[in-house]
Write a protein that holds these residues in place. Structure first.
Motif, PDB file in Angstrom:
ATOM      1  N   LYS A  56       0.858  -1.187   0.000  1.00 39.94           N
ATOM      2  CA  LYS A  56       0.000   0.000   0.000  1.00 39.94           C
ATOM      3  C   LYS A  56       0.889   1.229   0.000  1.00 39.94           C
ATOM      4  O   LYS A  56       1.651   1.449   0.928  1.00 39.94           O
ATOM      5  CB  LYS A  56      -0.923   0.009   1.220  1.00 39.94           C
ATOM      6  CG  LYS A  56      -1.969   1.117   1.212  1.00 39.94           C
ATOM      7  CD  LYS A  56      -2.957   0.950   2.372  1.00 39.94           C
ATOM      8  CE  LYS A  56      -4.073   1.973   2.288  1.00 39.94           C
ATOM      9  NZ  LYS A  56      -3.585   3.350   2.586  1.00 39.94           N
ATOM     10  N   ASP A  57       0.833   1.968  -1.082  1.00 34.92           N
ATOM     11  CA  ASP A  57       1.663   3.166  -1.256  1.00 34.92           C
ATOM     12  C   ASP A  57       0.729   4.356  -1.436  1.00 34.92           C
ATOM     13  O   ASP A  57       0.243   4.628  -2.532  1.00 34.92           O
ATOM     14  CB  ASP A  57       2.566   2.986  -2.486  1.00 34.92           C
ATOM     15  CG  ASP A  57       3.633   4.061  -2.578  1.00 34.92           C
ATOM     16  OD1 ASP A  57       3.741   4.884  -1.646  1.00 34.92           O
ATOM     17  OD2 ASP A  57       4.373   4.085  -3.580  1.00 34.92           O
ATOM     18  N   GLY A  58       0.452   5.039  -0.328  1.00 33.77           N
ATOM     19  CA  GLY A  58      -0.578   6.068  -0.375  1.00 33.77           C
ATOM     20  C   GLY A  58      -1.935   5.420  -0.599  1.00 33.77           C
ATOM     21  O   GLY A  58      -2.334   4.511   0.118  1.00 33.77           O
ATOM     22  N   GLY A  59      -2.619   5.845  -1.665  1.00 35.04           N
ATOM     23  CA  GLY A  59      -3.905   5.241  -1.996  1.00 35.04           C
ATOM     24  C   GLY A  59      -3.790   4.093  -2.980  1.00 35.04           C
ATOM     25  O   GLY A  59      -4.810   3.522  -3.399  1.00 35.04           O
ATOM     26  N   PHE A  60      -2.566   3.724  -3.337  1.00 39.03           N
ATOM     27  CA  PHE A  60      -2.331   2.671  -4.328  1.00 39.03           C
ATOM     28  C   PHE A  60      -2.089   1.347  -3.621  1.00 39.03           C
ATOM     29  O   PHE A  60      -1.201   1.233  -2.772  1.00 39.03           O
ATOM     30  CB  PHE A  60      -1.111   3.040  -5.184  1.00 39.03           C
ATOM     31  CG  PHE A  60      -0.748   2.009  -6.215  1.00 39.03           C
ATOM     32  CD1 PHE A  60      -1.557   1.784  -7.319  1.00 39.03           C
ATOM     33  CD2 PHE A  60       0.430   1.266  -6.086  1.00 39.03           C
ATOM     34  CE1 PHE A  60      -1.213   0.838  -8.273  1.00 39.03           C
ATOM     35  CE2 PHE A  60       0.776   0.323  -7.042  1.00 39.03           C
ATOM     36  CZ  PHE A  60      -0.049   0.102  -8.135  1.00 39.03           C
ATOM     37  N   VAL A  61      -2.884   0.336  -3.980  1.00 36.84           N
ATOM     38  CA  VAL A  61      -2.759  -0.993  -3.386  1.00 36.84           C
ATOM     39  C   VAL A  61      -2.376  -1.987  -4.476  1.00 36.84           C
ATOM     40  O   VAL A  61      -3.004  -2.027  -5.541  1.00 36.84           O
ATOM     41  CB  VAL A  61      -4.069  -1.432  -2.696  1.00 36.84           C
ATOM     42  CG1 VAL A  61      -3.954  -2.860  -2.169  1.00 36.84           C
ATOM     43  CG2 VAL A  61      -4.409  -0.468  -1.559  1.00 36.84           C
ATOM     44  N   LEU A  62      -1.359  -2.803  -4.201  1.00 36.47           N
ATOM     45  CA  LEU A  62      -0.851  -3.753  -5.186  1.00 36.47           C
ATOM     46  C   LEU A  62      -0.708  -5.130  -4.552  1.00 36.47           C
ATOM     47  O   LEU A  62      -0.164  -5.260  -3.453  1.00 36.47           O
ATOM     48  CB  LEU A  62       0.503  -3.285  -5.721  1.00 36.47           C
ATOM     49  CG  LEU A  62       1.142  -4.068  -6.876  1.00 36.47           C
ATOM     50  CD1 LEU A  62       0.282  -3.977  -8.132  1.00 36.47           C
ATOM     51  CD2 LEU A  62       2.554  -3.550  -7.150  1.00 36.47           C
ATOM     52  N   THR A  63      -1.206  -6.161  -5.235  1.00 33.13           N
ATOM     53  CA  THR A  63      -1.043  -7.538  -4.778  1.00 33.13           C
ATOM     54  C   THR A  63      -0.090  -8.267  -5.729  1.00 33.13           C
ATOM     55  O   THR A  63       0.299  -7.731  -6.760  1.00 33.13           O
ATOM     56  CB  THR A  63      -2.391  -8.274  -4.749  1.00 33.13           C
ATOM     57  OG1 THR A  63      -2.915  -8.371  -6.085  1.00 33.13           O
ATOM     58  CG2 THR A  63      -3.398  -7.535  -3.882  1.00 33.13           C
TER      59      THR A  63
END
Length: 240
Positions: A56-63
């Motif tokens: 989670k980078d700020g509002g960016f979520v990556l799986t």
């Protein structure tokens, strides 16, 4: 930046080791798999996939660990050898990534799960023929890792470590948590393991693998967790 991890998981260890070794700032958020926290309502709001790792980078979520590793490479401007800009060298890294999911990762994980989770789920020790077949599959994947990917090079891509080496190594460590050393009698792979550990930092590498190497503690936690009891039907399906 937040990383949601459980270091019992090989993909989580890959992300954690990379971030720590390269001194990438992040906040560690534990998602305890043995307690079933990945299935909690709170974690489900972060990721509908309900698996770790998650970035989670700020509002960016990556799986997905490979996507996360590549994101970190590009965001943090790390040394080129981790994910080379050269077309053919990068293709070699991606080739390994594409191969490993249904081969080394799948087979090493199965050996670990049969030894640690099968007794908890099925109420008995794993049948010898099932265990032998899983170990044989793992050996075949290790043969391919050595003969096709590593060959006579110091690392998978060449003279320098890459993400491919990191991703491969965390998977090979998984069966050790169940008392199965896949590298026994494989001097070339053992020497490669030592080179990878040295590049990442031996103390960091060993500390990162403490949780998975304590599989007895993991089994105890699983046996006493009501959330995992609910998931038994899924595990039974996997083991049949």
């Amino acid at each position: 930046m937040e990383l949601y991890l459980d270091l019992v998981s090989p993909p989580c260890r890959a992300v954690y080791l990379f971030a720590e070794a390269l001194k990438i700032p992040f906040e560690f958020k534990l998602v305890d798999l043995s307690a079933g926290q990945q299935h909690s309502e709170e974690f489900g709001k972060l990721s509908i996939v309900k698996k770790v790792p998650v970035l989670k980078d700020g509002g960016f979520v990556l799986t997905e660990s490979i996507a996360i590793l590549e994101y970190l490479v590009q965001k943090c401007s790390v040394a080129d050898h981790w994910f080379p800009a050269d077309l053919q060298q990068r293709a070699r890294v991606n080739e390994y990534f594409s191969w490993q999911h249904l081969n080394l990762r799948s087979h090493c994980s199965k050996v670990f799960l049969l030894r640690t989770l099968y007794p908890f789920v099925m109420g008995s020790e794993v049948p010898k023929e099932k265990m032998d077949a899983a170990v044989e599959d793992m050996k075949q994947s290790l043969n391919l890792l050595e003969d096709k990917f590593l060959q006579n090079k110091p690392f998978i891509v060449g003279n320098k470590i890459s993400l491919a080496d990191l991703v491969a190594m965390v998977e090979i460590m998984q069966p050790l948590g169940a008392g199965v050393d896949g590298l026994e009698g494989r001097p070339k792979l053992m020497a490669w393991r030592d080179r990878v550990k040295k590049e990442l930092g031996e103390k960091l590498f060993d500390k990162t693998h403490e949780a998975v190497l304590n599989s007895s503690g993991l089994q105890h936690k699983m046996q006493n967790n009501s959330e995992l009891q609910k998931l038994k039907p899924l595990f039974i399906k996997y083991f049949r």
